[in-house]
Design an enzyme around this catalytic site. Structure first.
Site, PDB file in Angstrom:
ATOM      1  N   HIS A  84      17.252  63.705  38.471  1.00  0.00           N
ATOM      2  CA  HIS A  84      16.561  62.427  38.606  1.00  0.00           C
ATOM      3  C   HIS A  84      15.116  62.478  38.123  1.00  0.00           C
ATOM      4  O   HIS A  84      14.447  61.437  38.057  1.00  0.00           O
ATOM      5  CB  HIS A  84      16.637  61.912  40.054  1.00  0.00           C
ATOM      6  CG  HIS A  84      15.778  62.632  41.029  1.00  0.00           C
ATOM      7  ND1 HIS A  84      16.220  63.681  41.816  1.00  0.00           N
ATOM      8  CD2 HIS A  84      14.481  62.445  41.381  1.00  0.00           C
ATOM      9  CE1 HIS A  84      15.248  64.095  42.599  1.00  0.00           C
ATOM     10  NE2 HIS A  84      14.184  63.368  42.354  1.00  0.00           N
ATOM     11  N   ASP A 129      22.530  66.800  40.971  1.00  0.00           N
ATOM     12  CA  ASP A 129      21.110  66.551  40.711  1.00  0.00           C
ATOM     13  C   ASP A 129      20.405  67.801  40.189  1.00  0.00           C
ATOM     14  O   ASP A 129      19.580  68.406  40.875  1.00  0.00           O
ATOM     15  CB  ASP A 129      20.445  66.026  41.985  1.00  0.00           C
ATOM     16  CG  ASP A 129      19.104  65.358  41.710  1.00  0.00           C
ATOM     17  OD1 ASP A 129      18.744  65.194  40.527  1.00  0.00           O
ATOM     18  OD2 ASP A 129      18.421  64.996  42.691  1.00  0.00           O
ATOM     19  N   GLN A 215       7.431  63.248  48.479  1.00  0.00           N
ATOM     20  CA  GLN A 215       7.210  62.718  47.142  1.00  0.00           C
ATOM     21  C   GLN A 215       6.441  63.722  46.298  1.00  0.00           C
ATOM     22  O   GLN A 215       5.459  64.294  46.738  1.00  0.00           O
ATOM     23  CB  GLN A 215       6.401  61.414  47.181  1.00  0.00           C
ATOM     24  CG  GLN A 215       7.063  60.295  47.937  1.00  0.00           C
ATOM     25  CD  GLN A 215       6.554  60.195  49.341  1.00  0.00           C
ATOM     26  OE1 GLN A 215       6.164  61.193  49.925  1.00  0.00           O
ATOM     27  NE2 GLN A 215       6.572  58.994  49.870  1.00  0.00           N
ATOM     28  N   GLY A 216       6.899  63.919  45.071  1.00  0.00           N
ATOM     29  CA  GLY A 216       6.240  64.861  44.181  1.00  0.00           C
ATOM     30  C   GLY A 216       6.812  66.254  44.233  1.00  0.00           C
ATOM     31  O   GLY A 216       6.442  67.115  43.436  1.00  0.00           O
ATOM     32  N   ASP A 217       7.726  66.514  45.148  1.00  0.00           N
ATOM     33  CA  ASP A 217       8.345  67.834  45.248  1.00  0.00           C
ATOM     34  C   ASP A 217       9.712  67.890  44.557  1.00  0.00           C
ATOM     35  O   ASP A 217      10.300  68.965  44.427  1.00  0.00           O
ATOM     36  CB  ASP A 217       8.523  68.225  46.721  1.00  0.00           C
ATOM     37  CG  ASP A 217       7.206  68.527  47.399  1.00  0.00           C
ATOM     38  OD1 ASP A 217       6.300  69.035  46.731  1.00  0.00           O
ATOM     39  OD2 ASP A 217       7.081  68.246  48.602  1.00  0.00           O
ATOM     40  N   SER A 218      10.225  66.738  44.141  1.00  0.00           N
ATOM     41  CA  SER A 218      11.527  66.694  43.484  1.00  0.00           C
ATOM     42  C   SER A 218      11.642  67.754  42.389  1.00  0.00           C
ATOM     43  O   SER A 218      10.702  67.978  41.626  1.00  0.00           O
ATOM     44  CB  SER A 218      11.759  65.322  42.833  1.00  0.00           C
ATOM     45  OG  SER A 218      12.214  64.380  43.763  1.00  0.00           O
TER      46      SER A 218
END
Length: 270
Positions: A84, A129, A215-218
């Site tokens: 993603h 993913d 958020q931002g660790d994906s």
């Protein structure tokens, strides 16, 4: 089944965010702005929730990606991240990978530019993913081995990233790290009916919350030591409800499920 609006990918739009604003946040699946590629809403700046600052050299396989995700070095010029985080497969020179440092403003940081991307075949927003990013030059830093079976898919795991350090928080300048315990599929399924049990792995403090990716660790790795005392990657930060909420663990791509596919895709990238 697509994840509902409250079960969001843990990506953050960072194109307009200053480097100093980067940070990790607990659960990779937090809210993101709607202009993010792939239809995932991007979140405000953020890092690993409940974490502490990593020491320089502790996790030398970590990289920060310019679209607002994390990743790990699969080989010296291929980054493993989340599907993603990228916009399909094919030639792509838009992504910058930064590595070699825990401080994103460190002058010793090394960078490379993407040349090609492979997004997991059949990825449709649920499961599968993972993605690979080929770089235009090798980065002089160690790689992270991937789990080949589920032998290491239990116990306590290490997470790290430059994402938000609280739900809705800002991206971090310094790499943050924390530990999260394994959550079995049945328990995780009670929190998320859309869990893809054969493809996803859950971790977090169910009773208290407080520690998670955000958020931002994906795309960043979840890892632990193997029997030889070496780091091995068991998960990829994927999604969750909010960040570090009690009863809502982080959801990670189960690396061992896709080990053969990842290896084959890497071989094709050369």
């Amino acid at each position: 089944m697509q994840h509902s609006a409250k079960h969001l990918k843990r990506v953050t739009a960072v194109g307009a965010v200053a480097l100093a604003a980067f940070s990790l946040s607990p659960s990779v699946a937090s809210a993101l702005p709607t202009d993010n590629p792939g239809g995932h809403r991007a979140a405000p700046d953020a890092t690993v929730v409940g974490g502490s600052r990593a020491q320089q050299g502790a996790f030398p396989f970590m990289v920060r990606l310019s679209m607002g995700c994390g990743g790990s070095m699969l080989s010296d010029d291929i980054v493993l991240t989340a599907a993603h985080c990228v916009d399909g497969s094919g030639p792509d020179t838009s992504i910058t990978a930064t590595g070699g440092v825990v401080d994103l403003e460190d002058p010793d940081a090394v960078t490379a530019t993407s040349t090609e991307v492979v997004q997991a075949p059949g990825y449709d927003g649920t499961g599968k993913d993972w993605a690979l990013i080929k770089l235009d030059r090798p980065l002089d830093q160690p790689t992270l081995a991937t789990a080949q079976d589920d032998s290491y898919d239990k116990g306590d795991f290490t997470i790290a990233g430059w994402g938000a350090d609280q739900e809705g928080g800002a991206q971090q300048r310094y790499l943050l790290t924390a530990q999260v315990p394994f959550v079995d599929d049945a328990t995780c399924k009670s929190a998320y009916s859309g869990l893809v049990e054969d493809e996803e792995l859950c971790a977090g403090k169910m009773d208290t919350g407080g520690v998670d990716t955000c958020q931002g660790d994906s795309g960043g790795p979840m890892f632990r030591k193997d029997d030889a005392g070496e780091w091995i990657q068991v998960g990829i930060v994927s999604w969750g409800e909010g960040c570090a909420r009690p009863g809502k663990p982080g959801v990670y791509t189960e690396v061992s499920t896709f080990a053969a596919d990842i290896e084959a895709a890497a071989a094709q990238l050369g």
